[in-house]
Design a protein around this motif. Structure first.
Motif, PDB file in Angstrom:
ATOM      1  N   LYS A   1       0.842  -1.195   0.000  1.00  0.00           N
ATOM      2  CA  LYS A   1       0.000   0.000   0.000  1.00  0.00           C
ATOM      3  C   LYS A   1       0.875   1.242   0.000  1.00  0.00           C
ATOM      4  O   LYS A   1       1.928   1.277   0.621  1.00  0.00           O
ATOM      5  N   ARG A   2       0.438   2.268  -0.720  1.00  0.00           N
ATOM      6  CA  ARG A   2       1.145   3.542  -0.736  1.00  0.00           C
ATOM      7  C   ARG A   2       0.445   4.497   0.219  1.00  0.00           C
ATOM      8  O   ARG A   2      -0.782   4.553   0.250  1.00  0.00           O
ATOM      9  N   SER A   3       1.208   5.243   0.963  1.00  0.00           N
ATOM     10  CA  SER A   3       0.599   6.155   1.923  1.00  0.00           C
ATOM     11  C   SER A   3      -0.001   7.361   1.216  1.00  0.00           C
ATOM     12  O   SER A   3       0.445   7.770   0.147  1.00  0.00           O
ATOM     13  N   ALA A   4      -1.023   7.925   1.818  1.00  0.00           N
ATOM     14  CA  ALA A   4      -1.688   9.089   1.235  1.00  0.00           C
ATOM     15  C   ALA A   4      -0.744  10.283   1.195  1.00  0.00           C
ATOM     16  O   ALA A   4      -0.850  11.133   0.314  1.00  0.00           O
ATOM     17  N   ASP A   5       0.190  10.354   2.124  1.00  0.00           N
ATOM     18  CA  ASP A   5       1.143  11.458   2.158  1.00  0.00           C
ATOM     19  C   ASP A   5       2.026  11.443   0.913  1.00  0.00           C
ATOM     20  O   ASP A   5       2.278  12.490   0.309  1.00  0.00           O
ATOM     21  N   ALA A   6       2.487  10.281   0.509  1.00  0.00           N
ATOM     22  CA  ALA A   6       3.330  10.173  -0.687  1.00  0.00           C
ATOM     23  C   ALA A   6       2.540  10.530  -1.944  1.00  0.00           C
ATOM     24  O   ALA A   6       3.062  11.190  -2.848  1.00  0.00           O
ATOM     25  N   ILE A   7       1.292  10.134  -1.992  1.00  0.00           N
ATOM     26  CA  ILE A   7       0.449  10.458  -3.141  1.00  0.00           C
ATOM     27  C   ILE A   7       0.209  11.960  -3.203  1.00  0.00           C
ATOM     28  O   ILE A   7       0.267  12.577  -4.267  1.00  0.00           O
ATOM     29  N   GLY A   8      -0.024  12.582  -2.048  1.00  0.00           N
ATOM     30  CA  GLY A   8      -0.228  14.029  -1.995  1.00  0.00           C
ATOM     31  C   GLY A   8       0.992  14.792  -2.473  1.00  0.00           C
ATOM     32  O   GLY A   8       0.873  15.791  -3.183  1.00  0.00           O
ATOM     33  N   ARG A   9       2.171  14.326  -2.092  1.00  0.00           N
ATOM     34  CA  ARG A   9       3.405  14.972  -2.551  1.00  0.00           C
ATOM     35  C   ARG A   9       3.565  14.847  -4.057  1.00  0.00           C
ATOM     36  O   ARG A   9       3.997  15.785  -4.723  1.00  0.00           O
ATOM     37  N   ALA A  10       3.229  13.691  -4.599  1.00  0.00           N
ATOM     38  CA  ALA A  10       3.349  13.478  -6.040  1.00  0.00           C
ATOM     39  C   ALA A  10       2.393  14.396  -6.800  1.00  0.00           C
ATOM     40  O   ALA A  10       2.764  14.974  -7.825  1.00  0.00           O
ATOM     41  N   VAL A  11       1.179  14.551  -6.303  1.00  0.00           N
ATOM     42  CA  VAL A  11       0.207  15.439  -6.950  1.00  0.00           C
ATOM     43  C   VAL A  11       0.686  16.880  -6.884  1.00  0.00           C
ATOM     44  O   VAL A  11       0.614  17.623  -7.866  1.00  0.00           O
ATOM     45  N   HIS A  12       1.218  17.287  -5.736  1.00  0.00           N
ATOM     46  CA  HIS A  12       1.721  18.650  -5.571  1.00  0.00           C
ATOM     47  C   HIS A  12       2.886  18.910  -6.529  1.00  0.00           C
ATOM     48  O   HIS A  12       2.953  19.957  -7.173  1.00  0.00           O
TER      49      HIS A  12
END
Length: 51
Positions: A9-20
């Motif tokens: 599973k990927r953490s939501a924090d890492a996904i948020g950084r990628a989107v930013h």
């Protein structure tokens, strides 16, 4: 939530950084680098010696 290459599973924090990061790269938002800290020259020299 998306899975990684090994089905972890990927953490939501890492996904948020990628989107930013993607928004900065495409110009949707402005990059604010005012809060970036500059290392003192003595610390940079110390880090270079330790390698």
């Amino acid at each position: 939530m998306p899975n990684g290459p090994r089905e972890e599973k990927r953490s939501a924090d890492a996904i948020g950084r990628a989107v930013h990061t993607a928004k900065i790269a495409t110009g949707e938002i402005e990059d604010d680098c005012d809060d970036v800290k500059v290392l003192p020259p003595s610390l940079v020299a110390w880090a270079a010696r330790s390698c």
